[in-house]
Every structure is written in C-alpha cells, then in structure tokens.
Scaffold this motif. Structure first.
Motif, mmCIF file in Angstrom:
data_model
loop_
_atom_site.group_PDB
_atom_site.id
_atom_site.type_symbol
_atom_site.label_atom_id
_atom_site.label_comp_id
_atom_site.label_asym_id
_atom_site.label_seq_id
_atom_site.Cartn_x
_atom_site.Cartn_y
_atom_site.Cartn_z
ATOM 1 N N VAL A 132 0.874 -1.165 0.000
ATOM 2 C CA VAL A 132 0.000 0.000 0.000
ATOM 3 C C VAL A 132 0.917 1.222 0.000
ATOM 4 N N LEU A 133 0.373 2.369 -0.358
ATOM 5 C CA LEU A 133 1.208 3.532 -0.586
ATOM 6 C C LEU A 133 1.019 4.581 0.502
ATOM 7 N N ILE A 134 2.133 5.204 0.909
ATOM 8 C CA ILE A 134 2.076 6.338 1.826
ATOM 9 C C ILE A 134 2.072 7.595 0.969
ATOM 10 N N THR A 135 0.967 8.327 1.019
ATOM 11 C CA THR A 135 0.836 9.513 0.173
ATOM 12 C C THR A 135 0.814 10.812 0.983
ATOM 13 N N GLY A 136 0.898 10.709 2.292
ATOM 14 C CA GLY A 136 0.934 11.896 3.125
ATOM 15 C C GLY A 136 1.315 11.537 4.538
ATOM 16 N N ALA A 168 -11.618 -3.236 1.871
ATOM 17 C CA ALA A 168 -12.636 -2.588 2.701
ATOM 18 C C ALA A 168 -12.664 -1.079 2.530
ATOM 19 N N CYS A 169 -11.576 -0.499 2.031
ATOM 20 C CA CYS A 169 -11.518 0.955 1.882
ATOM 21 C C CYS A 169 -10.457 1.318 0.857
ATOM 22 N N ASP A 170 -10.414 2.587 0.513
ATOM 23 C CA ASP A 170 -9.428 3.101 -0.433
ATOM 24 C C ASP A 170 -8.305 3.864 0.258
ATOM 25 N N ILE A 171 -8.639 4.497 1.374
ATOM 26 C CA ILE A 171 -7.704 5.342 2.111
ATOM 27 C C ILE A 171 -7.870 5.065 3.600
ATOM 28 N N VAL A 172 -6.750 5.055 4.330
ATOM 29 C CA VAL A 172 -6.811 4.969 5.793
ATOM 30 C C VAL A 172 -5.911 6.052 6.381
ATOM 31 N N LEU A 173 -6.473 6.824 7.293
ATOM 32 C CA LEU A 173 -5.673 7.722 8.121
ATOM 33 C C LEU A 173 -5.247 6.918 9.344
ATOM 34 N N THR A 174 -3.952 6.709 9.492
ATOM 35 C CA THR A 174 -3.497 5.781 10.515
ATOM 36 C C THR A 174 -2.232 6.283 11.183
ATOM 37 N N GLY A 175 -1.988 5.807 12.375
ATOM 38 C CA GLY A 175 -0.791 6.186 13.126
ATOM 39 C C GLY A 175 -1.055 6.042 14.602
ATOM 40 N N LEU A 220 -2.443 6.236 4.227
ATOM 41 C CA LEU A 220 -2.196 5.006 3.470
ATOM 42 C C LEU A 220 -3.268 4.880 2.402
ATOM 43 N N GLU A 221 -2.848 4.509 1.219
ATOM 44 C CA GLU A 221 -3.775 4.508 0.097
ATOM 45 C C GLU A 221 -3.580 3.251 -0.743
ATOM 46 N N HIS A 222 -4.693 2.725 -1.227
ATOM 47 C CA HIS A 222 -4.598 1.590 -2.155
ATOM 48 C C HIS A 222 -3.931 2.078 -3.441
ATOM 49 N N PRO A 223 -3.032 1.286 -4.009
ATOM 50 C CA PRO A 223 -2.318 1.747 -5.209
ATOM 51 C C PRO A 223 -3.236 2.203 -6.334
ATOM 52 N N ASP A 224 -4.329 1.480 -6.573
ATOM 53 C CA ASP A 224 -5.225 1.857 -7.672
ATOM 54 C C ASP A 224 -5.802 3.250 -7.451
ATOM 55 N N ARG A 264 -5.623 9.166 -8.934
ATOM 56 C CA ARG A 264 -5.644 10.607 -8.650
ATOM 57 C C ARG A 264 -4.254 11.243 -8.812
ATOM 58 N N ARG A 265 -3.306 10.439 -9.304
ATOM 59 C CA ARG A 265 -1.938 10.911 -9.568
ATOM 60 C C ARG A 265 -1.294 11.489 -8.320
ATOM 61 N N ALA A 266 -1.434 10.750 -7.231
ATOM 62 C CA ALA A 266 -0.883 11.185 -5.953
ATOM 63 C C ALA A 266 0.641 11.070 -5.952
ATOM 64 N N THR A 267 1.268 11.913 -5.175
ATOM 65 C CA THR A 267 2.710 11.795 -4.939
ATOM 66 C C THR A 267 2.940 10.673 -3.933
ATOM 67 N N ILE A 268 3.810 9.749 -4.256
ATOM 68 C CA ILE A 268 4.070 8.592 -3.400
ATOM 69 C C ILE A 268 5.308 8.878 -2.562
ATOM 70 N N ARG A 269 5.154 8.877 -1.254
ATOM 71 C CA ARG A 269 6.309 9.109 -0.376
ATOM 72 C C ARG A 269 7.064 7.802 -0.131
ATOM 73 N N ALA A 270 6.360 6.701 -0.007
ATOM 74 C CA ALA A 270 6.983 5.394 0.230
ATOM 75 C C ALA A 270 5.913 4.333 0.083
ATOM 76 N N ARG A 271 6.347 3.074 0.123
ATOM 77 C CA ARG A 271 5.427 1.946 0.111
ATOM 78 C C ARG A 271 5.541 1.188 1.435
ATOM 79 N N LEU A 272 4.411 0.740 1.934
ATOM 80 C CA LEU A 272 4.399 -0.166 3.084
ATOM 81 C C LEU A 272 4.193 -1.562 2.540
#
Length: 409
Positions: free
Chosen positions: A7-11, A181-188, A240-244, A249-257
């Motif tokens: 999954v991708l870290i976009t923020g 189950a979702c497209d985006i998760v705010l997590t931490g 955290l965001e699903h790659p698709d 939305r052409r998000a900037t990818i900071r890293a992958r988990l």
C-alpha cells in the motif's frame, strides 16, 4: 519482491518534541541531541524530566471550543491528521467518505483527566465530576474525533498494544486496504505520556532514567550506561492509500508499506523475552510478508527505549535476524523521548523520511555499546545510506511486538 501486497504512503503529519512538521522534525532529529528537559508538570516527583511538544497551542490550531472539549492526546492526533491530509493533497469532499477509514494506536488514554475526575469522586464530590470525563479520555475518541473532523465514514477504531500500538495500527490499516474494505486509511498513533500518574508509576517500576540533573544525557539507547527511558508525547498520522486509488488521482508517493507482522513474547507482563524471541519472530515474519530477505534491508529504526533488558533483547533479536551484522540502526527515542502508544507511528514516519532522504539520523548519547550486543548504530551526524528498504520495530508491555517494512517508491 513477491510479498502479500504493497500500500502507498501519500501523506504524513507529525507533531513531536522535535517539531510540528516533517521538515522541522527531520532537521532536529538530524542534530542528534536529546530534547529532554525538566517538566514543570512533573515537579516534586522522583523523575521530573520529559520531552514535551514545544510551542503547541491547541486553541490556535483547533479553535477554542474544540480544543476545550478534547484532551492533549486528541489535540496532538487531530492536528497530525489535518496535516497529513494537506500533505497528501486530499480534499475529503471529493472522496467517497464511506471508503475512508481511520485506525489509530493509543497505548492508554488521558490519565490527566482520569486523575482529576477520580480525585473529585474520591472526595465525595460526584456531582462535580465532568460529563466530559469519559468522552474526552477514552482511547477510541481520537479515531472518532478525526472522523468527525474529516467526515471519514469508513471503519473507525483504535488499537492498543502498549508501546507497539502505533505500529500495530499501521499494520492493521494495511490489512484493511488489502482486503478491499476501503481506499484510504488515516493511521498512526497519538499519546501524551507526560502525566503525573505515568511518571510516578514508571518511576516505581524503575523504567525511567534517573539522570534528572542532566536530562539531555538521560536517554541512552544501547549504551552500557543506560538506565531507562524519558517520557515523551506526540502524534504521527500517515495517509495510506490503495495503489489503484493513488494512481488514479496521480498522488505523490512518499513510500510503500510492503510488510507487517505482530507477535507475542508470551513471557512476562512487563519484561521482554530475554532472548528477544517475540521481536525476532515479528521481524522475520514482516520480512517474509514483504517478500524480501534480511540482506535487502538498508536501515533499522529500532524500538530502543534505553531500558537495560529491552535494549539487550532487541539487539539479540536483530543480530540473529541479520546474521550478526544489522544494517545502520538508529534509536529515535534518544532525541524525542518515548511517546508510548504513539512511538511506533512516529518512528514509522521517521523511517519514511529516512528512505526519502537516503540517510539515517543519529542516535543521541551513545558512548559505548555492551560487549556481545554491538550493532552499527549511527551517532553524531546523519549518515548517507543507499537503501531500497527500511525496517521499523516496536515492542510493548504484555510482550507485544510489531514490525513494519517500508520501501522507496
């Protein structure tokens, strides 16, 4: 790599003793000096030092009304979440809110409020107990408040695995995304460990450093002269965001988990397994989940609390996993203290920043390592390291462990 899925870290949003945004936090971490100071709120206690978030004004950040009904751990987490959304360039009104989840790690709750309200009750003043006593302090409220603030209507909960809570939350968030189950998760995670109850209890357990006359020298992870941790506070929220979804939305990818695992020592309520067996299991399983070998890892952000037993157990685990030669290691708590349930999330964010910058921040206060536990621990200044993968480890009371594997975009 042939792991279970990325999954991708976009923020990301950070509020720590080192600063209120990623750039200032990284600059302070790179200086490699402890931020521990005398804490007026802990005056007259056996241990009266901590790492506080400086210059943080909840009313200015959140407004007087909202700040007034929340406790400090919620202030920190809510601000971190807002900054993570801004960093990810996400407009919640343009998203499907039922596809946005919130999963936060909280080790305990707001002991400051509980102590105040229990005191009133114990004094026979039940009618003076605040009606906000419970809703402002139960651990799940930080996830609920973020949902209220953002409009996220997907799965919403907190996880609690003591000082591994933030890392566990991030791993659970990845599982939610991979399940569809979702497209985006705010997590931490979010926690303010600077309560008098926490300080008194940890001091009685002899878990805190007693270098109160020289607080900047107190927290000494992996040093022969270590004597415990320093209380801290803070929050980190990752988007955290699903790659698709991110690619659409052409998000900037900071890293992958790309890897996560959790384990239990099944050994003791507060002491780790002396050989670090549970920590080793979590790391090995996280690497297997990522589909990579230990030799592929370029950096480890260690749990590194500076407790004699904890550091020894973690060092043994890492030495076994990496065949006696772990990659460059740092211990962030030496600078910003131990934020308990938020620590794993903060260290995950710092691991992402290390991958982005291709350098490892230094560990403070390390003069000499124990014979038999030597690792390549970065000290004095940041070290440039070419790396594709980095590992963050977390451990907690109850023998709970979590490991996260991050990859460059």
């Amino acid at each position: 790599m042939t792991g279970r899925g990325d999954v991708l870290i976009t923020g990301l949003g950070l509020v720590t003793a080192a600063g209120h945004d990623a750039e200032s936090v990284w600059k302070t971490m790179a200086a490699g000096r402890s931020l521990a100071r005398k804490d007026p709120g802990l005056a007259d206690l056996p241990v009266d030092i901590a790492c506080a978030v400086p210059d943080f004004d909840p009313a200015a950040e959140l407004g007087i009304r909202l700040a007034g009904r929340l406790d400090r751990f919620a202030h920190l987490g809510l601000v971190a979440a807002r900054r993570a959304l801004i960093d990810a360039h996400l407009d919640m009104t343009a998203l499907r809110p039922e596809r946005v989840a919130v999963v936060l790690g909280v080790g305990a709750n707001s002991l400051q409020t509980y102590v105040k309200e229990f005191t009133r009750l114990g004094e026979g003043r039940a009618r003076s107990v605040s009606p906000l006593g419970l809703p402002r302090s139960v651990p799940n409220m930080i996830a609920g408040e973020i949902a209220i603030d953002t409009g996220a209507r997907g799965p919403n909960f907190t996880v609690s695995s003591a000082c591994a809570s933030g890392a566990t939350a991030i791993g659970v968030a990845r599982d939610l995304l991979l399940s569809g189950a979702c497209d985006i998760v705010l997590t931490g995670g979010s926690e303010s460990a600077r309560s008098r109850m926490s300080a008194a209890s940890f001091a009685q357990m002899r878990a805190l450093s007693t270098r109160t006359e020289h607080p900047e020298q107190a927290c000494r992870p992996f040093d022969t002269d270590r004597d415990g941790f320093v209380l801290g506070e803070g929050a980190a929220v990752l988007v955290l965001e699903h790659p698709d979804h991110a690619h659409a939305r052409r998000a900037t990818i900071r890293a992958r988990l790309c890897g996560y695992a959790a384990s239990a020592d099944a050994h003791h309520p507060t002491s780790p397994h002396p050989q670090g067996l549970g920590a080793e299991q979590a790391v090995r399983q996280a690497l297997a989940d990522a589909g990579c070998a230990p030799r592929n890892v370029g950096h480890v952000n260690a749990h590194g609390t500076a407790t004699p037993a904890g550091d020894a157990a973690e060092a043994l685990a890492l030495l076994r996993v990496f065949n006696g030669a772990p990659p460059p290691v740092t211990a962030s708590k030496s600078v910003i203290g131990h934020a308990l349930g938020a620590a794993g999330a903060i260290e995950a964010a710092l691991t992402v920043l290390a991958l982005e910058r291709q350098e490892v921040p230094p560990t403070a206060n390390l003069a000499q390592q124990d014979t038999g536990y030597e690792m390549d621990i970065v000290t004095a200044r940041p070290r440039p390291v070419a790396m594709d993968l980095a590992l963050s480890t977390s451990c907690g009371f109850g023998g709970q462990n979590a490991a996260l594997v991050f990859a460059a975009p």
